[in-house]
Write a protein that holds these residues in place. Structure first.
Motif, PDB file in Angstrom:
ATOM      1  N   ARG A  64       0.846  -1.186   0.000  1.00  0.00           N
ATOM      2  CA  ARG A  64       0.000   0.000   0.000  1.00  0.00           C
ATOM      3  C   ARG A  64       0.883   1.237   0.000  1.00  0.00           C
ATOM      4  O   ARG A  64       1.771   1.381   0.823  1.00  0.00           O
ATOM      5  CB  ARG A  64      -0.886  -0.025   1.239  1.00  0.00           C
ATOM      6  CG  ARG A  64      -1.663   1.236   1.410  1.00  0.00           C
ATOM      7  CD  ARG A  64      -3.129   1.108   1.506  1.00  0.00           C
ATOM      8  NE  ARG A  64      -3.714   0.127   0.617  1.00  0.00           N
ATOM      9  CZ  ARG A  64      -4.861  -0.466   0.877  1.00  0.00           C
ATOM     10  NH1 ARG A  64      -5.513  -0.204   1.968  1.00  0.00           N
ATOM     11  NH2 ARG A  64      -5.374  -1.321   0.032  1.00  0.00           N
ATOM     12  N   SER A  66      -0.764   4.485  -0.607  1.00  0.00           N
ATOM     13  CA  SER A  66      -1.666   5.452   0.020  1.00  0.00           C
ATOM     14  C   SER A  66      -2.997   4.740   0.257  1.00  0.00           C
ATOM     15  O   SER A  66      -3.121   3.548   0.003  1.00  0.00           O
ATOM     16  CB  SER A  66      -1.842   6.685  -0.862  1.00  0.00           C
ATOM     17  OG  SER A  66      -2.567   6.353  -2.025  1.00  0.00           O
ATOM     18  N   ASN A  67      -4.000   5.485   0.736  1.00  0.00           N
ATOM     19  CA  ASN A  67      -5.304   4.876   1.000  1.00  0.00           C
ATOM     20  C   ASN A  67      -5.954   4.308  -0.262  1.00  0.00           C
ATOM     21  O   ASN A  67      -6.740   3.375  -0.190  1.00  0.00           O
ATOM     22  CB  ASN A  67      -6.255   5.893   1.625  1.00  0.00           C
ATOM     23  CG  ASN A  67      -5.887   6.205   3.051  1.00  0.00           C
ATOM     24  OD1 ASN A  67      -5.177   5.433   3.690  1.00  0.00           O
ATOM     25  ND2 ASN A  67      -6.342   7.338   3.550  1.00  0.00           N
ATOM     26  N   LYS A  68      -5.654   4.868  -1.407  1.00  0.00           N
ATOM     27  CA  LYS A  68      -6.303   4.446  -2.650  1.00  0.00           C
ATOM     28  C   LYS A  68      -5.346   3.884  -3.693  1.00  0.00           C
ATOM     29  O   LYS A  68      -5.742   3.660  -4.825  1.00  0.00           O
ATOM     30  CB  LYS A  68      -7.073   5.607  -3.260  1.00  0.00           C
ATOM     31  CG  LYS A  68      -8.224   6.050  -2.395  1.00  0.00           C
ATOM     32  CD  LYS A  68      -9.126   6.969  -3.139  1.00  0.00           C
ATOM     33  CE  LYS A  68     -10.349   7.270  -2.280  1.00  0.00           C
ATOM     34  NZ  LYS A  68     -11.438   7.812  -3.043  1.00  0.00           N
ATOM     35  N   PHE A 105      -5.408   1.347  -8.486  1.00  0.00           N
ATOM     36  CA  PHE A 105      -6.103   2.490  -7.882  1.00  0.00           C
ATOM     37  C   PHE A 105      -7.491   2.061  -7.445  1.00  0.00           C
ATOM     38  O   PHE A 105      -8.161   1.319  -8.148  1.00  0.00           O
ATOM     39  CB  PHE A 105      -6.246   3.639  -8.894  1.00  0.00           C
ATOM     40  CG  PHE A 105      -4.960   4.176  -9.378  1.00  0.00           C
ATOM     41  CD1 PHE A 105      -4.287   5.144  -8.657  1.00  0.00           C
ATOM     42  CD2 PHE A 105      -4.398   3.728 -10.554  1.00  0.00           C
ATOM     43  CE1 PHE A 105      -3.089   5.656  -9.095  1.00  0.00           C
ATOM     44  CE2 PHE A 105      -3.194   4.215 -11.012  1.00  0.00           C
ATOM     45  CZ  PHE A 105      -2.544   5.191 -10.282  1.00  0.00           C
ATOM     46  N   LYS A 106      -7.920   2.537  -6.289  1.00  0.00           N
ATOM     47  CA  LYS A 106      -9.290   2.312  -5.823  1.00  0.00           C
ATOM     48  C   LYS A 106     -10.102   3.576  -6.086  1.00  0.00           C
ATOM     49  O   LYS A 106      -9.644   4.683  -5.797  1.00  0.00           O
ATOM     50  CB  LYS A 106      -9.307   1.988  -4.335  1.00  0.00           C
ATOM     51  CG  LYS A 106      -8.655   0.668  -4.027  1.00  0.00           C
ATOM     52  CD  LYS A 106      -8.735   0.361  -2.551  1.00  0.00           C
ATOM     53  CE  LYS A 106      -8.050  -0.938  -2.268  1.00  0.00           C
ATOM     54  NZ  LYS A 106      -8.050  -1.264  -0.841  1.00  0.00           N
ATOM     55  N   LEU A 107     -11.272   3.410  -6.635  1.00  0.00           N
ATOM     56  CA  LEU A 107     -12.117   4.571  -6.945  1.00  0.00           C
ATOM     57  C   LEU A 107     -12.892   5.022  -5.726  1.00  0.00           C
ATOM     58  O   LEU A 107     -13.190   4.330  -4.830  1.00  0.00           O
ATOM     59  CB  LEU A 107     -13.074   4.227  -8.068  1.00  0.00           C
ATOM     60  CG  LEU A 107     -12.385   3.857  -9.375  1.00  0.00           C
ATOM     61  CD1 LEU A 107     -13.427   3.444 -10.397  1.00  0.00           C
ATOM     62  CD2 LEU A 107     -11.584   5.026  -9.890  1.00  0.00           C
TER      63      LEU A 107
END
Length: 107
Positions: A64, A66-68, A105-107
């Protein structure tokens, strides 16, 4: 197009599954001296020569950022274009060995 079952731990993951690939059987030849690209079909047409089934497995690590956002590194092995020689009745495979990295990437 792979369909993989994935097992994940905190940083490591492994996947295993099957693949279905479509081959157009078009051969692209680039001649650097003339800077030309030629195409030719190198196998007979037909659905049995265009769709190939195979198996794929991979292992990797993901971290990880970052958070996204995650980064991953992966090793992949697949056997595709499985065929049986009618003379000696043996099975043959076309093996692919891949190393890859990427970002998700997480949306």
């Amino acid at each position: 197009m792979p369909l993989l079952f994935r097992y994940e731990r905190k940083y490591l993951y492994a996947s295993l599954g099957g693949t279905i690939d479509y081959y157009s059987h078009t051969k692209w030849i680039w001649t650097p001296e003339e800077d030309t690209i030629e195409t030719s079909n190198w196998r007979p047409n037909g659905i049995s020569n265009s769709i190939k089934f195979g198996v794929m497995t991979s292992v990797g690590v993901q971290f990880r950022i970052s958070n996204k956002m995650d980064v991953f590194f992966e090793a992949n092995v697949s056997a595709s274009d499985i065929f049986r020689d009618p003379v000696n009745k043996k099975y043959y495979f076309f093996w692919n060995h891949l190393l890859g990295t990427g970002v998700t990437f997480k949306l």
